[in-house]
Design a protein around this motif. Structure first.
Motif: not given
Length: 168
Positions: A6-12, A24-25, A33-35, A38-46
């Motif tokens: 839950e905290r990881y998803t909120a962080w992303l 959390f970081e 790897a987490a950063l 996060a970058a892949q997650w932002r790219a996918l969202g865009g």
């Protein structure tokens, strides 16, 4: 937020405030790897915002009812007709009651004396001795312990008897 996921998803999603994000970081086992995640997650969202354009569905209630009807048609009849059972259905409670009554009957049969109802003086703590009252309305009973170690006098319907009053 309680668990790591839950905290990881909120962080992303960027939903943690600054102190929570920093804490959390610091707890991340592999920050690089987490950063990257996060970058892949932002790219996918865009990409999703660019490609998928939300459109309004006309008559959405009708569409929902048609989808639910199709699901009902494809659901096997045996699953649909099966009754939903809880923890305590009536049948199970009835069988439990019958079982407990049988257990009580067996236990009482095992522990009941089988000497024909004749009391054995050695089994009892006290013994009734002669007790009489001059008033016929009163019932007086006296019990003496075996061996003469004590006695009890029981008087029914006596009301209040002062300590200075003697029974006749």
């Amino acid at each position: 937020m309680k668990n790591f996921e839950e905290r990881y998803t909120a962080w992303l999603d960027g939903q943690l405030d600054e102190p929570e994000r920093a804490k959390f970081e610091a707890e991340l086992p592999d920050r690089e790897a987490a950063l990257a995640d996060a970058a892949q997650w932002r790219a996918l969202g865009g990409l999703m915002r660019e490609v998928v354009v939300p459109t309004a569905v006309p008559h959405s209630d009708f569409l929902n009812s048609q989808v639910l009807e199709a699901i009902r048609r494809e659901t096997p009849v045996a699953e649909a007709a099966r009754p939903v059972r809880g923890w305590f259905p009536i049948g199970r409670l009835a069988w439990t009651g019958v079982f407990l009554a049988a257990v009580a009957a067996v236990l009482s049969w095992m522990w009941m004396p089988r000497d024909g109802g004749v009391p054995n003086e050695a089994r009892f703590i006290s013994q009734v001795i002669d007790a009489r009252s001059s008033d016929p309305k009163l019932g007086a009973y006296a019990f003496a312990a075996p061996g003469g170690n004590g006695a009890v006098l029981w008087v029914d319907d006596a009301g209040f008897i002062p300590a200075t009053e003697r029974l006749k």
